[in-house]
Write a protein that holds these residues in place. Structure first.
Motif, PDB file in Angstrom:
ATOM      1  N   ALA A  50       0.839  -1.357  -0.078  1.00 19.90           N
ATOM      2  CA  ALA A  50      -0.001  -0.063   0.029  1.00 19.90           C
ATOM      3  C   ALA A  50       0.960   1.109  -0.022  1.00 19.90           C
ATOM      4  N   ASP A  71      -0.692  -1.322  -4.037  1.00 19.36           N
ATOM      5  CA  ASP A  71      -1.856  -0.987  -3.873  1.00 19.36           C
ATOM      6  C   ASP A  71      -1.874   0.498  -4.045  1.00 19.36           C
ATOM      7  N   ARG A 141     -15.039  -3.390  -4.438  1.00 17.17           N
ATOM      8  CA  ARG A 141     -14.832  -3.433  -3.092  1.00 17.17           C
ATOM      9  C   ARG A 141     -16.000  -3.502  -2.286  1.00 17.17           C
ATOM     10  N   HIS A 189     -12.914  -7.284  -3.489  1.00 18.50           N
ATOM     11  CA  HIS A 189     -12.024  -6.646  -2.758  1.00 18.50           C
ATOM     12  C   HIS A 189     -12.560  -6.298  -1.088  1.00 18.50           C
ATOM     13  N   HIS A 191     -11.256  -4.378   2.685  1.00 17.41           N
ATOM     14  CA  HIS A 191     -10.309  -3.868   3.468  1.00 17.41           C
ATOM     15  C   HIS A 191     -11.101  -3.305   4.469  1.00 17.41           C
ATOM     16  N   GLY A 193      -9.923  -2.076   7.699  1.00 15.17           N
ATOM     17  CA  GLY A 193      -9.210  -1.037   8.622  1.00 15.17           C
ATOM     18  C   GLY A 193      -7.686  -1.263   8.782  1.00 15.17           C
ATOM     19  N   SER A 194      -7.258  -0.494   9.544  1.00 12.40           N
ATOM     20  CA  SER A 194      -5.575  -0.307   9.878  1.00 12.40           C
ATOM     21  C   SER A 194      -5.490  -0.562  11.323  1.00 12.40           C
ATOM     22  N   GLN A 195      -4.022  -1.138  11.752  1.00  8.74           N
ATOM     23  CA  GLN A 195      -3.523  -1.298  12.894  1.00  8.74           C
ATOM     24  C   GLN A 195      -4.645  -2.281  13.675  1.00  8.74           C
ATOM     25  N   GLY A 231      -5.284  -4.603   3.554  1.00 10.02           N
ATOM     26  CA  GLY A 231      -4.034  -4.674   4.614  1.00 10.02           C
ATOM     27  C   GLY A 231      -4.598  -4.681   5.970  1.00 10.02           C
ATOM     28  N   GLY A 232      -4.086  -3.987   6.765  1.00  7.03           N
ATOM     29  CA  GLY A 232      -4.394  -3.821   8.076  1.00  7.03           C
ATOM     30  C   GLY A 232      -3.807  -4.312   9.317  1.00  7.03           C
ATOM     31  N   LEU A 233      -2.696  -5.175   8.957  1.00  6.18           N
ATOM     32  CA  LEU A 233      -1.810  -5.942  10.361  1.00  6.18           C
ATOM     33  C   LEU A 233      -1.455  -4.721  11.113  1.00  6.18           C
ATOM     34  N   GLU A 274      -2.882  -6.461   0.893  1.00  4.71           N
ATOM     35  CA  GLU A 274      -2.359  -5.274   0.651  1.00  4.71           C
ATOM     36  C   GLU A 274      -1.559  -4.420   1.911  1.00  4.71           C
ATOM     37  N   PRO A 275      -0.640  -5.065   2.591  1.00  2.00           N
ATOM     38  CA  PRO A 275      -0.032  -4.438   3.665  1.00  2.00           C
ATOM     39  C   PRO A 275       0.641  -3.187   3.355  1.00  2.00           C
ATOM     40  N   GLY A 276       0.528  -2.406   4.286  1.00  5.57           N
ATOM     41  CA  GLY A 276       1.286  -1.101   4.139  1.00  5.57           C
ATOM     42  C   GLY A 276       2.026  -0.716   5.399  1.00  5.57           C
ATOM     43  N   TYR A 375       2.569   6.286   7.491  1.00  3.47           N
ATOM     44  CA  TYR A 375       1.641   7.337   7.563  1.00  3.47           C
ATOM     45  C   TYR A 375       2.419   8.399   8.302  1.00  3.47           C
TER      46      TYR A 375
END
Ligand SMILES: Cc1ncc(COP(=O)(O)O)c(C=O)c1O
Length: 405
Positions: A50, A71, A141, A189, A191, A193-195, A231-233, A274-276, A375
């Motif tokens: 990402a 991504d 998505r 697709h 996604h 959330g994040s963290q 993503g989101g890990l 899609e990891p960022g 970020y």
């Protein structure tokens, strides 16, 4: 942060660089990427980095050379990914508000898929593809209405969020896809959330929901070949030194088991992620200096030369980052004191940490704000007309830091 950095000869190398700046550890980054490459091949899951998390060229070039896809969430990210070596047929392009120009950029470059987030977007893509005499590859998505157990500003898979197509539009979506002759529907697709730290629970649920929704569309006669789980890990912001490389093994395993029962070959769907944040967060620190040690009535403030314009996560999400006093830890280690560490920007939310214990600090001490690789620099602004903090790339020759600019 690599403790070798505290060696006096290494601190000396940093001393002459004007602060604030981002320091990126390429060794840790390569180790992180190797782990992802290993698991991607072990589980047969395609990885698209990402780009929004950090668009630093050395990062992008290395991941492209390791075969990652990208991504992207803007036309400029698509172009940046291509310029830095990503193969267009591995680029996905998401985002709720793509302009016609951005859609055309994607179509002309023949990317893997435009990830469509609404029915009107699919109609516009169909029209633009027709005008260009092309067939648009798309993923749709889906908003799976899943609580990712994370901060409300970085949760994206709840019905109330603006992302993706929700259940009430599924029938209309099926009809629309049948009518869009210039669109090639490749799959779904997600996604959410994040963290995300509840890896097994949240991603396990995402997989179950993804399979249910895929079956729903298959029963309506649509063919689904690709499922992208986003993503989101999450990463360990509290103890980054204990977990410099996030637990990718658990994430890949959860997804592989959730989607394919753990088998490497998935006869049904091609799986993508899609990891960022998880790839770059721990590889970056924001290096800043103490401008003033200021005594308040019942607090002592450390005022730094980096502010919320350089790293907005604490002000935006109440995020917390570990802080290390590089100068004190390397040469004048002594008593500790309790500080509120704050930035110089004219906003009360420009605060790094409140009431934290650090080695007693002096004007000019260099601090590292850890886990700032994701970020961070990409979200920087010139608020207060402050200069943008540049990137410094750190590599190692044994114990000696090698810096490039
Ligand atoms: C569509 C999409 N994919 C991937 C990501 C990357 O997420 P993360 O950095 O949490 O891995 C995001 C982040 O917002 C996203 O919106």
């Amino acid at each position: 942060m690599d403790r070798k950095l505290l060696k006096p000869s290494n601190i000396n190398k940093l001393k002459d660089i004007r602060t604030p700046f981002y320091l990126y550890d390429m060794k840790l980054f390569r180790e992180t990427v190797s782990e992802v490459v290993r698991l991607s091949s072990l589980y047969g899951i395609d990885v698209h980095y990402a780009v929004k998390a950090n668009a630093g060229k050395p990062f992008l070039r290395h991941m492209a050379s390791e075969g990652f896809g990208a991504d992207c969430v803007s036309g400029n990210e698509v172009l940046c990914a291509i310029e830095n070596g990503f193969s267009p047929d591995k680029i996905a392009f998401a985002g709720v508000g793509k302009t016609d120009r951005e859609i055309e950029t994607a179509l002309k470059n023949g990317i893997f898929a435009l990830t469509c987030e609404s029915l009107p977007e699919i109609s516009v893509i169909n029209e633009l593809a027709g005008r260009l005499g092309k067939k648009a590859d798309i993923l749709v998505r889906i908003n799976p209405d899943i609580d990712a157990h994370t901060h409300k500003y970085i949760t994206t898979g709840l019905e109330e969020n603006k992302f993706g197509v929700s259940g009430h539009d599924f029938d209309a979506l099926t009809g629309l896809l049948a009518d869009c002759g210039n669109v090639n529907f490749k799959g779904l697709h997600f996604h959410i959330g994040s963290q995300i730290l509840d890896v097994e629970e949240v991603f396990g649920l995402e997989c179950r929901r993804a399979k249910e929704i895929a079956r729903y569309f298959e029963d309506k006669g649509l063919e689904i070949s690709h499922i992208d789980l986003g993503g989101g890990l999450g990463v360990d912001y509290e103890a980054p030194d204990e977990h410099p490389v996030p637990d990718f093994e658990k994430w890949f395993r959860t997804i592989a088991e959730g989607m394919t029962g753990g088998k490497r070959e998935n006869p049904r769907y091609h799986i993508h992620i899609e990891p960022g944040r998880s790839i770059v967060a721990q590889c970056g620190s924001l290096i800043t200096r103490v401008l003033f040690v200021k005594n308040g009535i019942d607090k002592t403030f450390l005022i730094t030369d980096a502010g919320m314009n350089d790293l907005i996560r604490p002000a935006l999400y109440g995020a917390s980052h570990r802080i290390v006093n590089l100068t004190a830890e390397s040469d004048h280690e002594g008593d500790t004191a309790v500080y509120d560490v704050v930035g110089p920007v004219c906003e009360s939310s420009d605060v790094w940490a409140e009431g934290i214990s650090l080695p007693a600090a002096m004007r000019g001490d260099m601090l590292a704000i850890l886990s700032a690789g994701a970020y961070g620099q990409v979200m920087a602004s010139r608020y207060n007309l402050r200069d943008l903090a540049p990137a410094v790339w750190l590599d190692w020759n044994g114990d000696e830091a090698v810096l490039s600019f």
